[in-house]
Design a protein around this motif. Structure first.
Motif, PDB file in Angstrom:
ATOM      1  N   THR A   1       0.326   8.949  -6.543  1.00  0.00           N
ATOM      2  CA  THR A   1       0.519   9.726  -5.937  1.00  0.00           C
ATOM      3  C   THR A   1       1.592  10.729  -6.767  1.00  0.00           C
ATOM      4  O   THR A   1       1.141  12.114  -7.179  1.00  0.00           O
ATOM      5  CB  THR A   1       1.040  10.336  -4.293  1.00  0.00           C
ATOM      6  OG1 THR A   1       0.360   9.638  -3.839  1.00  0.00           O
ATOM      7  CG2 THR A   1       1.300  11.815  -4.002  1.00  0.00           C
TER       8      THR A   1
ATOM      9  N   ASN B   1      -4.959  11.231  -7.043  1.00  0.00           N
ATOM     10  CA  ASN B   1      -5.183  11.823  -5.404  1.00  0.00           C
ATOM     11  C   ASN B   1      -6.125  10.404  -4.828  1.00  0.00           C
ATOM     12  O   ASN B   1      -7.347  10.352  -5.174  1.00  0.00           O
ATOM     13  CB  ASN B   1      -6.521  12.767  -5.986  1.00  0.00           C
ATOM     14  CG  ASN B   1      -6.649  13.560  -4.368  1.00  0.00           C
ATOM     15  OD1 ASN B   1      -6.092  13.064  -3.053  1.00  0.00           O
ATOM     16  ND2 ASN B   1      -7.036  14.603  -4.016  1.00  0.00           N
ATOM     17  N   CYS B   2      -5.354  10.216  -4.075  1.00  0.00           N
ATOM     18  CA  CYS B   2      -5.885   8.790  -3.365  1.00  0.00           C
ATOM     19  C   CYS B   2      -5.305   8.979  -2.013  1.00  0.00           C
ATOM     20  O   CYS B   2      -3.751   8.979  -1.521  1.00  0.00           O
ATOM     21  CB  CYS B   2      -5.149   7.613  -4.050  1.00  0.00           C
ATOM     22  SG  CYS B   2      -3.574   7.801  -4.213  1.00  0.00           S
ATOM     23  N   THR B   3      -5.116   7.495  -1.148  1.00  0.00           N
ATOM     24  CA  THR B   3      -5.629   7.396  -0.017  1.00  0.00           C
ATOM     25  C   THR B   3      -4.807   5.846   0.158  1.00  0.00           C
ATOM     26  O   THR B   3      -4.710   5.439  -0.524  1.00  0.00           O
ATOM     27  CB  THR B   3      -6.160   6.973   0.816  1.00  0.00           C
ATOM     28  OG1 THR B   3      -7.264   6.003   0.790  1.00  0.00           O
ATOM     29  CG2 THR B   3      -7.237   8.425   1.157  1.00  0.00           C
ATOM     30  N   ARG B   4      -4.293   6.068   1.204  1.00  0.00           N
ATOM     31  CA  ARG B   4      -2.849   4.555   1.715  1.00  0.00           C
ATOM     32  C   ARG B   4      -4.043   3.857   1.194  1.00  0.00           C
ATOM     33  O   ARG B   4      -3.927   2.400   1.123  1.00  0.00           O
ATOM     34  CB  ARG B   4      -1.804   5.004   2.124  1.00  0.00           C
ATOM     35  CG  ARG B   4      -0.739   3.809   2.200  1.00  0.00           C
ATOM     36  CD  ARG B   4       0.239   3.763   3.227  1.00  0.00           C
ATOM     37  NE  ARG B   4       0.840   2.107   3.931  1.00  0.00           N
ATOM     38  CZ  ARG B   4       1.328   2.152   5.158  1.00  0.00           C
ATOM     39  NH1 ARG B   4       1.851   4.114   5.190  1.00  0.00           N
ATOM     40  NH2 ARG B   4       1.339   0.917   5.074  1.00  0.00           N
ATOM     41  N   ASP B   5      -4.643   4.025   2.309  1.00  0.00           N
ATOM     42  CA  ASP B   5      -6.202   2.353   3.217  1.00  0.00           C
ATOM     43  C   ASP B   5      -6.656   2.087   1.553  1.00  0.00           C
ATOM     44  O   ASP B   5      -6.506   1.073   1.836  1.00  0.00           O
ATOM     45  CB  ASP B   5      -6.976   3.354   3.864  1.00  0.00           C
ATOM     46  CG  ASP B   5      -6.045   2.641   5.170  1.00  0.00           C
ATOM     47  OD1 ASP B   5      -4.665   2.571   5.565  1.00  0.00           O
ATOM     48  OD2 ASP B   5      -6.689   3.434   6.304  1.00  0.00           O
ATOM     49  N   GLU B   6      -7.579   2.729   0.337  1.00  0.00           N
ATOM     50  CA  GLU B   6      -7.449   2.152   0.017  1.00  0.00           C
ATOM     51  C   GLU B   6      -6.952   1.482  -0.931  1.00  0.00           C
ATOM     52  O   GLU B   6      -7.776   0.104  -1.888  1.00  0.00           O
ATOM     53  CB  GLU B   6      -8.168   3.180  -0.970  1.00  0.00           C
ATOM     54  CG  GLU B   6      -7.443   4.056  -2.489  1.00  0.00           C
ATOM     55  CD  GLU B   6      -7.634   4.765  -3.388  1.00  0.00           C
ATOM     56  OE1 GLU B   6      -7.913   4.634  -4.335  1.00  0.00           O
ATOM     57  OE2 GLU B   6      -7.213   6.589  -2.943  1.00  0.00           O
TER      58      GLU B   6
ATOM     59  N   THR C   1       0.953  -1.139   0.141  1.00  0.00           N
ATOM     60  CA  THR C   1       0.367   0.076   0.202  1.00  0.00           C
ATOM     61  C   THR C   1       0.904   1.377   0.049  1.00  0.00           C
ATOM     62  O   THR C   1       0.399   2.054  -1.151  1.00  0.00           O
ATOM     63  CB  THR C   1      -0.584   0.251   1.585  1.00  0.00           C
ATOM     64  OG1 THR C   1      -0.419  -0.103   2.581  1.00  0.00           O
ATOM     65  CG2 THR C   1      -2.502  -1.001   1.260  1.00  0.00           C
TER      66      THR C   1
ATOM     67  N   HIS D   1       0.750   4.037  -2.963  1.00  0.00           N
ATOM     68  CA  HIS D   1       0.419   5.626  -2.934  1.00  0.00           C
ATOM     69  C   HIS D   1       1.093   6.583  -2.938  1.00  0.00           C
ATOM     70  O   HIS D   1       1.196   7.407  -4.108  1.00  0.00           O
ATOM     71  CB  HIS D   1       0.502   5.761  -1.356  1.00  0.00           C
ATOM     72  CG  HIS D   1      -0.635   6.274  -1.235  1.00  0.00           C
ATOM     73  ND1 HIS D   1       0.513   7.646   0.084  1.00  0.00           N
ATOM     74  CD2 HIS D   1      -1.476   7.219  -1.229  1.00  0.00           C
ATOM     75  CE1 HIS D   1      -0.328   8.603  -0.201  1.00  0.00           C
ATOM     76  NE2 HIS D   1      -1.386   8.823  -0.475  1.00  0.00           N
ATOM     77  N   ARG D   2       2.677   5.659  -3.362  1.00  0.00           N
ATOM     78  CA  ARG D   2       4.089   6.943  -3.792  1.00  0.00           C
ATOM     79  C   ARG D   2       3.662   7.077  -4.764  1.00  0.00           C
ATOM     80  O   ARG D   2       3.548   8.174  -5.348  1.00  0.00           O
ATOM     81  CB  ARG D   2       5.174   6.264  -3.111  1.00  0.00           C
ATOM     82  CG  ARG D   2       5.945   7.290  -3.098  1.00  0.00           C
ATOM     83  CD  ARG D   2       7.914   6.509  -2.985  1.00  0.00           C
ATOM     84  NE  ARG D   2       9.273   7.160  -3.407  1.00  0.00           N
ATOM     85  CZ  ARG D   2      10.023   6.626  -3.808  1.00  0.00           C
ATOM     86  NH1 ARG D   2      10.584   5.622  -3.043  1.00  0.00           N
ATOM     87  NH2 ARG D   2      10.986   7.439  -4.776  1.00  0.00           N
TER      88      ARG D   2
END
Ligand code: MG
Length: 252
Positions: A52, A57-62, A44, A48-49
């Motif tokens: 991004t 635009n995103c979150t790590r948890d998704e 994750t 995410h890195r």
């Protein structure tokens, strides 16, 4: 009065839903990331890195929710959301490569506690093991033989390179059943991710969810898990009982 058979209500509910008389486990179709390896934190973080940096635009948890999908499908999904189009094949290849590079920079992942014990029980019970992963990441897949010696034959592995459709499509598990020469009612699936659970249930296998990350038990049940355990050590401890119950409970 005889004691109730452990897990009988979960097993009966599964048998009714799939119109099976019984489940006779002959093969275990086993997910890799988050099941055999404690690798999801790194995956994750790498996803995410990379996304991004790609302007998404995103979150790590998704990314825990997308676990099991092929890399290309995950990239497409986020591109559609961010840019209103799918990624082209050059972008998919380049971005997935970048993600695997970022993953490799992170500390080496360890086998999941309880995974060895689970595999030993399956082997001792004479249940074939097939690796079924949405991953195409050689850095982890290549370690299977070293970390789990004698547990997975080389011809009993399904990776993202072997399928047209990744999880939640049932194809990876159907391929695994073909490799093990078993039918759906002779198969159990062991998964930590909702999309993997969905694929397992759609393939017709008795699908066991194990929560090893932030995904709640209810999400695994909604995805189609026949039964959910709270950790791999707990699952390994109860596996002999579950296997015995599977052989005992029939729908008549
Ligand atoms: Mg997994």
């Amino acid at each position: 009065m005889t004691a109730p058979i452990p897990f009988s209500s979960e097993i009966l509910r599964f048998l009714q839903r799939h119109h099976y008389e019984r489940v006779i486990p002959r093969a275990a179709l086993i997910d890799m990331d988050g099941t055999l390896y404690d690798s999801m934190k790194n995956h994750t973080a790498a996803w995410h890195r990379m996304m991004t940096e790609a302007g998404v635009n995103c979150t790590r948890d998704e990314f825990y929710l997308y676990e099991g999908m092929t890399g290309a499908s995950t990239i497409n999904r986020l591109f559609l959301r961010a840019f209103g189009r799918e990624a082209d094949s050059e972008e998919k290849q380049r971005l997935y490569h970048l993600k695997t590079e970022y993953f490799k920079e992170l500390p080496k992942v360890a086998p999941m506690p309880g995974a060895h014990e689970m595999l030993e029980i399956l082997k001792e019970t004479g249940i074939k093991r097939v690796l079924v992963t949405g991953s195409g990441q050689a850095s982890v897949i290549d370690r299977i033989s070293t970390d789990f010696p004698g547990m997975f034959d080389h011809d009993k592995r399904v990776t993202s390179n072997d399928v047209t459709h990744g999880k939640p499509h049932p194809e990876p598990f159907i391929r695994a059943m073909q490799l093990a020469r078993v039918s759906p009612s002779q198969s159990i699936v062991i998964e930590n991710a909702p999309l993997g659970v969905e694929a397992g249930d759609r393939s017709g296998a008795f699908t066991i969810g194990v929560t090893t990350g932030p995904i709640p038990k209810e999400t695994m049940e909604e995805a189609g898990a026949a039964i959910v355990f709270g950790s791999m050590p707990e699952f390994a401890r109860l596996l002999p009982t579950l296997l015995l119950s599977l052989l005992t409970v029939t729908r008549s």
